[in-house]
Design an enzyme around this catalytic site. Structure first.
Site, PDB file in Angstrom:
ATOM      1  N   ARG A  12      33.631  31.597  29.579  1.00  0.00           N
ATOM      2  CA  ARG A  12      32.467  32.498  29.486  1.00  0.00           C
ATOM      3  C   ARG A  12      32.615  33.808  30.259  1.00  0.00           C
ATOM      4  NH1 ARG A  12      27.798  31.894  30.726  1.00  0.00           N
ATOM      5  NH2 ARG A  12      26.850  32.740  28.867  1.00  0.00           N
ATOM      6  N   TYR A  41      32.360  36.810  27.675  1.00  0.00           N
ATOM      7  CA  TYR A  41      31.070  37.510  27.623  1.00  0.00           C
ATOM      8  C   TYR A  41      30.753  38.276  28.907  1.00  0.00           C
ATOM      9  CZ  TYR A  41      30.388  33.486  24.413  1.00  0.00           C
ATOM     10  OH  TYR A  41      30.513  32.511  23.463  1.00  0.00           O
ATOM     11  N   CYS A  93      48.001  34.260  32.594  1.00  0.00           N
ATOM     12  CA  CYS A  93      48.628  35.574  32.514  1.00  0.00           C
ATOM     13  C   CYS A  93      47.860  36.529  31.614  1.00  0.00           C
ATOM     14  CB  CYS A  93      50.064  35.418  32.044  1.00  0.00           C
ATOM     15  SG  CYS A  93      50.955  34.328  33.144  1.00  0.00           S
TER      16      CYS A  93
END
Ligand SMILES: *Cc1c(COP(=O)(O)O)cnc(C)c1O
Length: 423
Positions: free
Chosen positions: A318, A322, A348
């Site tokens: 998340r 977002y 990475c």
């Protein structure tokens, strides 16, 4: 908004979930792992269902928020139905004991095998998102000699004031049928073989903390139900979707009280005499889970201090997906002064960042952290990126804990790869 007792708290300086000390748990379980509270799930469910049942609405948990069998079993035992978006979720819900007549199937891209399986299972309703899908379901019903009970998902063209990637009720989004075409599509559906029209459906987005968009969508649906009934369509079920917001950041997120939402349902929908379905995912699970992680390294540069964790964006997406805010706290408050960190994972990608310039009580290499409110859209969105296995998941009840998902082994992960004969 009213604050409810939360099962994730400090007891003196030690972070606890229910009655279990996380420091004790980290001595037995290797990080990173997801940790859920049974009592928090139960409390969230009961708070929602009690408010909604009063206005003739039922909770159908949106399985995509967290589909673990143990979690579904807890919700099934409390009486929840389910909203599923794939054959896999449908199988999970059935296996956890949610009866087929309490399951609705949503999603824009249902395949033939998914539709056939759902028809044979006898689910309560398909929430249909296009004419093409309606035709597809009808053809499958004819060949299987079965009837599909359906609702049409209406796109009400409402701004939900949420993150663009989780807004679904604007005309430009891929979801549902434009509300202006409602009568036409119901007429079309009514004439298709194998299709039984029984409801109407809407879902405008996720993490919505204003009541206005909900009210606007309820008004629209109520008008449409009246128009549809005038044309002779029987509408018995109104599915008003999920999307109820939670407080991730106490400073900026102000969720409404569920009773206010329920009053709007009552005001606009209850008198239509339908069964009302609400599909909450996040508001049932978010606060019931945490991600427990260890500080692998602390790295200082000219301008910054990085905490490098053993959890990464593959475990919990998340923040990178977002820019989501999640509270991050030390498991043990042994040092009281704060420090400012960029808190990152080992993957990475620069996007593998949980928080930037975050002030938290200072920690040392080897200390454990809690990333809070990760119960919804945490584990279900995880991946094997960087060949990192799916992590262990644990449920706590009082002071007991049980593994509800085993750590994936690397052997298992790699063994899915196959070599062509010629190599
Ligand atoms: C994702 C989704 C939900 C659940 O949304 P939350 O914000 O988690 O409550 C409900 N219904 C549909 C159709 C969805 O796609």
């Amino acid at each position: 908004m009213a604050q409810f007792p939360c099962q994730f708290n400090y007891v003196e300086d030690a972070f606890h979930v229910e009655k279990l000390s996380i420091t004790d748990l980290t001595k037995k379980v290797a990080t990173p792992f997801y940790l859920y509270s049974y009592s928090e799930i139960k409390q969230n469910y009961q708070r929602l269902s009690q408010a909604l049942n009063k206005v003739n609405a039922q909770v159908f948990y949106a399985v995509k928020a967290n589909s673990n069998q143990a979690i579904l079993k807890v919700l099934a035992s409390l009486g929840s139905g389910a909203d599923v978006v794939s054959e896999g979720e449908l199988k999970r819900a059935l296996q956890a004991g949610i009866p087929a007549n309490k399951i609705v199937f949503s999603g824009v891209g249902k395949t033939a095998s998914e539709i056939s399986f759902a028809l044979k299972s006898g689910i309560l309703q398909f929430n249909v998102e296009s004419e093409a899908e309606l035709e597809h379901i009808s053809e499958l019903c004819v060949s299987l000699k079965l009837t599909a009970k359906i609702a049409i998902r209406i796109n009400p063209d409402i701004e939900a004031n949420t993150h663009a990637k989780i807004s679904t009720g604007k005309a430009e989004n891929k979801f549902g049928i434009e509300h202006t075409r409602t009568l036409d599509i119901y007429q079309y559906a009514a004439n298709l073989p194998g299709i039984q029209v029984q409801g109407i459906d809407v879902h405008i987005g996720s993490q919505i903390n204003d009541l206005e968009p909900f009210e606007a969508s309820f008004k629209r649906i109520s008008e449409l139900v009246c128009q549809l009934r005038d044309k002779g369509h029987e509408i018995e079920i109104i599915d008003i979707g999920g999307g109820l917001g939670v407080s991730y950041d106490a400073e900026t997120d102000e969720p409404f009280d569920i009773n206010e939402y329920a009053s709007l349902v009552e005001q606009h929908l209850t008198s239509l005499g339908c069964n009302i379905i609400v599909e909450p995912g996040r508001s049932l699970l978010a606060s019931a889970g945490a991600l427990i992680t260890q500080v692998s390294y602390i790295k200082n540069t000219k301008d910054k201090q990085f905490l490098i964790l053993d959890a990464g964006m593959n475990d919990f997406a998340r923040p990178s997906l977002y820019d989501a805010y999640h509270q991050i706290l030390p498991v043990s408050l042994n040092k009281k002064e704060n420090a400012i960190y960029d808190i990152v994972g080992p993957v990475c990608e620069t996007g593998d960042t949980f928080a930037k310039s975050r002030s938290i009580p200072s920690v040392q290499q080897g200390d454990y952290l809690v990333i809070k409110d990760t119960g919804a859209y945490g584990s279900t969105m995880s991946s094997n990126y960087n060949t990192r296995p799916f992590i262990q998941e644990i449920m706590v009840k009082d002071s007991q804990f049980s593994t509800i998902r085993e750590l994936q082994t690397l052997e298992e992960l790699i063994s899915k790869d196959k070599l062509p004969d010629w190599l």
